[in-house]
Design an enzyme around this catalytic site. Structure first.
Site: not given
Length: 453
Positions: A138-140, A175
């Site tokens: 994940c990435d924010s 994501g």
């Protein structure tokens, strides 16, 4: 040996989270999923530059959706590479597995020996799984007025951003990349949520920044922590604001052909009784921030002692050979952190076997995480299991592969140091109790294997 829960055939599917974010871990646990935590050391600027270059663009030209998607996939792929290396190393194992059962008495129950390849085929684990484990990256990123606000890292940057955000609304974009390790299938998804901030003063922000909470989070705020008091509204998925959209993840799981409930940990949802655990016999307290993993815990054994690892434990005894003669010259040992069990002693890199792993996979993973022993750089030539029935410890015997060179590196806080120790000097060091008792046998066996190969 303790039973290891694995995926496939309607069983519980293990889940790996390529992140050490407490918020993401907490979201999964509350949803009945017990994630194995694997930190991904992704070079984010380089990943973005490479992705942009492949499209004939500059990194700054990538949309925020593209950026979080690239970084989520990059984090997952780094962990996937390690898992695939473990399985590939597992496929080329050599030698024998020697099993001893000291609680039965050696006279009545002598050591059992069988080929490693046969043993591996009989074990459950990643190499045998038809589905899973599922691996999530994940990435924010947070945007305000079209400007991307990442992790501030420094207090002065956090103050500037937080004061600019008061009374305004921004967007948090997350994501997700979900990979089925067994099949290689993957799906990606992006979630969005608008976040509105209240009117607060500088004194509040000074106190908030002093807590250090906003320094390492996208947008300089957290919904589930101290920052939640300064947020007046969320439009969209609240869990996405915490770095992992649970509805998005559920849709991705179903896209891979699985049911959401396949990920539920039977212990967390009450379908199974938890394994009875006990306190650390030495009263050792791990450092703050040390991540508790599925499989971690102390179990009371029939031998009267307490052992680490609900599924058992495993480690790698890696030997180096003289390039000319092939004889064993050194072994790679770990000087154990003072806070660990039998802290200050020397032993092999290793630890508790996680859910979904067999002893070989657990030992290879642990040695990589603790000592940076890359699975592709070693050749497994045998193993030794001390089996206590519900618990066991497996020592994996290995050599550096021809043309490969292992340079150990401490990847976590479980070591004081790592060192290649000449075989004649091993006995001169304070050794972990069980390793010290077995070392003469291990040395003879390694030297015999070197002579035959």
């Amino acid at each position: 040996m303790a039973a290891v829960r694995t995926g496939g055939n309607g069983e519980h599917v293990p889940f790996i989270l390529a992140s050490q974010s407490p918020s993401r871990q907490a979201l999964l646990v509350k949803a009945g999923i017990s994630p194995v935590i694997r930190k991904s050391h992704l070079d984010e600027p380089r990943a973005l530059e490479d992705a942009a270059r492949s499209r004939g663009l500059k990194a700054t030209d990538l949309s925020i959706e593209d950026r979080v998607s690239v970084l989520a996939a990059g984090k997952a792929d780094l962990i996937l590479h390690t898992l695939q290396s473990v399985v590939e190393t597992e496929h080329r194992v050599q030698g024998d597995l020697v099993v001893v059962r000291p609680l039965d008495g050696q006279a009545a129950c002598p050591a059992q020996v069988r080929p490693m390849q046969q043993a591996v085929r009989s074990w459950s684990g990643m190499a045998q799984a038809k589905v899973g484990p599922l691996l999530l990256g994940c990435d924010s990123l947070f945007t305000l007025d079209g400007r991307i606000l990442g992790k501030p890292h420094r207090p002065e940057i956090a103050m500037e951003r937080l004061m600019a955000m008061r009374g305004r609304t921004g967007t948090l974009v997350t994501g997700h990349c979900l990979i089925d390790v067994a099949t290689g299938r993957r799906v990606q998804g992006v979630s969005r949520a608008k976040v509105s901030f209240g009117h607060y003063d500088q004194a509040d922000m000074e106190a908030y920044i002093a807590s250090r909470e906003p320094l390492e989070v996208a947008g300089s705020f957290t919904l589930e922590g101290l920052g939640g008091a300064f947020i007046t509204g969320i439009e969209g998925d609240p869990s996405g604001v915490m770095g992992l959209s649970m509805p998005t993840l559920r849709s991705m799981v179903e896209e891979l052909g699985l049911h959401w409930a396949d990920l539920w940990d039977p212990v967390l949802v009450g379908a199974e009784e938890p394994v009875e655990t006990c306190a650390d016999p030495a009263g050792v307290v791990p450092p703050e921030g040390n991540v508790h993993q599925p499989g971690d815990g102390w179990v009371k054994c029939a031998c009267g002692k307490q052992h680490w690892g609900l599924n058992g434990a495993a480690g790698v005894l890696l030997a180096r050979r003289d390039k000319q003669t092939g004889t064993v010259t050194d072994v790679l040992l770990q000087h154990r952190a003072k806070w660990s069990a039998e802290g200050g002693t020397w032993g092999v890199p290793g630890g508790a076997i996680s859910d979904g792993e067999n002893p070989l996979e657990g030992g290879l993973r642990e040695s990589y995480e603790e000592a940076d022993i890359h699975p592709e750089d070693i050749q497994v030539v045998g193993s030794h299991c001390e089996d206590h029935g519900p618990w066991g410890y497996t020592t994996i015997l290995a050599f550096e592969r021809p043309g490969h060179w292992v340079s150990p590196h401490m990847n976590d806080d479980e070591s004081i140091e790592l060192a290649w120790v000449p075989v004649d000097q091993v006995d001169s060091r304070p050794l972990l109790g069980a390793f010290g008792r077995d070392w003469p046998n291990f040395r003879r066996r390694l030297e015999g294997l070197a002579a035959r190969n």
